[in-house]
Design a protein around this motif. Structure first.
Motif, PDB file in Angstrom:
ATOM      1  N   GLY A 309       0.803  -1.217   0.000  1.00  0.00           N
ATOM      2  CA  GLY A 309       0.000   0.000   0.000  1.00  0.00           C
ATOM      3  C   GLY A 309       0.833   1.264   0.000  1.00  0.00           C
ATOM      4  O   GLY A 309       0.290   2.365  -0.043  1.00  0.00           O
ATOM      5  N   THR A 310       2.169   1.121   0.049  1.00  0.00           N
ATOM      6  CA  THR A 310       3.056   2.284   0.079  1.00  0.00           C
ATOM      7  C   THR A 310       4.033   2.240  -1.092  1.00  0.00           C
ATOM      8  O   THR A 310       4.182   1.229  -1.773  1.00  0.00           O
ATOM      9  CB  THR A 310       3.848   2.352   1.397  1.00  0.00           C
ATOM     10  N   PHE A 311       4.727   3.379  -1.287  1.00  0.00           N
ATOM     11  CA  PHE A 311       5.728   3.483  -2.341  1.00  0.00           C
ATOM     12  C   PHE A 311       7.039   4.020  -1.781  1.00  0.00           C
ATOM     13  O   PHE A 311       7.046   4.858  -0.863  1.00  0.00           O
ATOM     14  CB  PHE A 311       5.259   4.443  -3.442  1.00  0.00           C
ATOM     15  N   THR A 312       8.143   3.552  -2.324  1.00  0.00           N
ATOM     16  CA  THR A 312       9.448   4.141  -2.035  1.00  0.00           C
ATOM     17  C   THR A 312       9.670   5.286  -3.010  1.00  0.00           C
ATOM     18  O   THR A 312       9.409   5.151  -4.210  1.00  0.00           O
ATOM     19  CB  THR A 312      10.572   3.097  -2.191  1.00  0.00           C
ATOM     20  N   ILE A 313      10.136   6.407  -2.498  1.00  0.00           N
ATOM     21  CA  ILE A 313      10.307   7.608  -3.312  1.00  0.00           C
ATOM     22  C   ILE A 313      11.681   8.214  -3.048  1.00  0.00           C
ATOM     23  O   ILE A 313      12.335   7.881  -2.049  1.00  0.00           O
ATOM     24  CB  ILE A 313       9.181   8.637  -2.997  1.00  0.00           C
ATOM     25  N   SER A 314      12.134   9.082  -3.908  1.00  0.00           N
ATOM     26  CA  SER A 314      13.429   9.735  -3.727  1.00  0.00           C
ATOM     27  C   SER A 314      13.475  10.484  -2.397  1.00  0.00           C
ATOM     28  O   SER A 314      12.495  11.115  -1.990  1.00  0.00           O
ATOM     29  CB  SER A 314      13.682  10.726  -4.869  1.00  0.00           C
ATOM     30  N   CYS A 315      14.614  10.426  -1.735  1.00  0.00           N
ATOM     31  CA  CYS A 315      14.783  11.136  -0.458  1.00  0.00           C
ATOM     32  C   CYS A 315      15.208  12.587  -0.673  1.00  0.00           C
ATOM     33  O   CYS A 315      15.331  13.346   0.296  1.00  0.00           O
ATOM     34  CB  CYS A 315      15.822  10.420   0.409  1.00  0.00           C
ATOM     35  N   ASP A 316      15.437  12.963  -1.907  1.00  0.00           N
ATOM     36  CA  ASP A 316      15.874  14.322  -2.232  1.00  0.00           C
ATOM     37  C   ASP A 316      14.669  15.145  -2.681  1.00  0.00           C
ATOM     38  O   ASP A 316      14.233  15.053  -3.833  1.00  0.00           O
ATOM     39  CB  ASP A 316      16.937  14.265  -3.332  1.00  0.00           C
ATOM     40  N   ALA A 317      14.134  15.941  -1.760  1.00  0.00           N
ATOM     41  CA  ALA A 317      12.936  16.738  -2.066  1.00  0.00           C
ATOM     42  C   ALA A 317      13.174  17.710  -3.210  1.00  0.00           C
ATOM     43  O   ALA A 317      12.241  18.066  -3.939  1.00  0.00           O
ATOM     44  CB  ALA A 317      12.479  17.492  -0.818  1.00  0.00           C
ATOM     45  N   SER A 318      14.415  18.130  -3.399  1.00  0.00           N
ATOM     46  CA  SER A 318      14.711  19.095  -4.465  1.00  0.00           C
ATOM     47  C   SER A 318      14.509  18.495  -5.853  1.00  0.00           C
ATOM     48  O   SER A 318      14.393  19.218  -6.847  1.00  0.00           O
ATOM     49  CB  SER A 318      16.147  19.606  -4.329  1.00  0.00           C
ATOM     50  N   LYS A 319      14.459  17.161  -5.919  1.00  0.00           N
ATOM     51  CA  LYS A 319      14.253  16.489  -7.196  1.00  0.00           C
ATOM     52  C   LYS A 319      12.774  16.176  -7.458  1.00  0.00           C
ATOM     53  O   LYS A 319      12.428  15.610  -8.493  1.00  0.00           O
ATOM     54  CB  LYS A 319      15.055  15.190  -7.240  1.00  0.00           C
ATOM     55  N   LEU A 320      11.916  16.528  -6.493  1.00  0.00           N
ATOM     56  CA  LEU A 320      10.491  16.242  -6.612  1.00  0.00           C
ATOM     57  C   LEU A 320       9.710  17.522  -6.892  1.00  0.00           C
ATOM     58  O   LEU A 320       9.888  18.528  -6.200  1.00  0.00           O
ATOM     59  CB  LEU A 320       9.965  15.603  -5.321  1.00  0.00           C
TER      60      LEU A 320
END
Length: 389
Positions: A309-320
């Protein structure tokens, strides 16, 4: 409702309140939020609930003669938000989760043998308590449950005194409640989904007894990265807690929830998905989308499915890029910092997840970035960017 009961399932122009309850946000450096649990609880909460359409676009005034302000604690990095209510005479204080995704008000009580980790209401110590005796029982999809009897007493909600308010005295609650800091839950949904039919919610009584002039409450949920906290303001809204102008969004309350139509969602300026239905729920931690929408969103953000039910996402907010919601022709933002919910040693979990439901749960990931004024009478909501965005 994240209640952890809230999620067991598994948020006038400058206004002066008659009472202001303040709290200090406590942070636990060893704590790690659990996105999987948040999604499971949200999914279970709504599994048996219908969601239909029936909009009323009429307007209402926003002035108030009296307001009640309750400050809330942002618990463990935006997991849930709770404030204090007083019950009885002399008043007994309880931490409750204010949940727009449910409609029952209940607290731990001295008749409960499994509520020992919480403050428990003692009916024998209140001179204003009145026996009701009807039984109530709540069963959540994840196996969590609670039951007890109904009673009536005076409730002090941010300085507003609600006499003869019906509420639940818990007689038994499942073990999963033991670790939750709250002593109960105060539902701010519509009364058609109360566990015992015919029970008027605290908001119902404040309106019918003319304790507040405007049938509204304004919600500010703070973000842990900006010192957390928050406020529920009953009878008015706090202009100091948002930026720009409030935008009116029609609400569908036919199923007892604060239902809205979302025109589309975008990653920055790139459209990810078109129209869908959602529920504004202060008691759910994340954004929980139907599987089909969530997978489009995950693809856009290059997030990988954790199969829970979850997703792994980039830890770098500047890339989002920020996630943009379009409702009633206007756009509302979830900034990139809120798209990262759970940080682990080598990976991060997204602030959105998926479920088998056919509607979306618009939880605190959205609500802690946008101030919302809920109007129960019309019904509608008015939304503007939060000062914490």
């Amino acid at each position: 409702m994240k209640f952890s009961l809230t999620c067991i399932s598994l948020f006038l122009v400058s206004v002066t309140a008659s009472s202001d309850l303040s709290f200090t946000l406590e942070k636990n450096s060893h704590y790690k939020p659990n996105a999987k649990r948040a999604v499971l609880r949200a999914n279970a909460k709504y599994s048996s609930k219908p969601f239909a359409t029936n909009h009323d676009n009429s307007s209402n005034t926003m002035s108030a003669l009296k307001t009640g302000s309750v400050s809330v604690v942002d618990h463990l990095y935006d997991i849930e938000y709770y404030g204090t209510v007083k019950v009885g005479n002399p008043p007994q204080k309880f931490k409750v989760n204010f949940d727009t995704g449910s409609s029952d008000f209940w607290i731990a009580s001295t008749i409960c043998s499994t509520c020992k980790s919480h403050t428990r209401y003692n009916a024998t110590e209140s001179t204003t308590y009145k026996k009701d005796g009807r039984r109530w029982e709540i069963q959540y999809g994840d196996g969590s449950h609670a039951n007890g009897i109904l009673g009536r007493d005076t409730i002090n909600l941010g300085g507003i005194m609600i006499k003869n308010q019906t509420f639940g005295l818990a007689k038994l609650q499942s073990q999963s409640f033991a670790a939750d800091p709250v002593d109960g839950l105060l539902g701010l949904g519509f009364n058609k989904i109360t566990t015992v039919k015919g029970v008027q919610t605290p908001m119902d009584n404040m309106i019918s007894k003319k304790l507040i002039k405007s049938p509204i409450f304004g919600v500010h949920l703070g973000k842990a990265i900006k010192n957390g906290g928050g406020e529920f303001l009953f009878g008015g809204y706090n202009k100091k807690k948002f930026k720009g102008s409030l935008v009116t969004i029609p609400v569908d309350n036919s199923a007892g929830f604060w239902g809205v139509d979302v025109d589309s969602i975008k990653m920055g300026t790139k459209k990810v998905h078109g129209s869908f239905k959602g529920i504004l729920d202060t008691g759910t931690t994340l954004l929980v989308f139907p599987d089909s929408i969530a997978r489009k969103l995950a693809k856009a953000y290059k997030a990988s499915d954790n199969m829970d039910g979850t997703f792994t996402i980039s830890c770098d907010a500047s890339k989002l890029k920020p996630l943009m919601f379009s409702m009633n022709g206007k756009t509302f933002k979830v900034p990139s910092d809120s798209l990262i919910f759970e940080r682990n040693d080598t990976y991060c979990v997204a602030g959105f997840g998926y479920s088998h439901l056919d509607f979306s749960i618009i939880g605190d990931t959205f609500l802690k970035n946008n101030y919302v004024v809920y109007n129960q009478k019309v019904p509608n909501v008015r939304i503007a960017a939060s000062i914490d965005q």
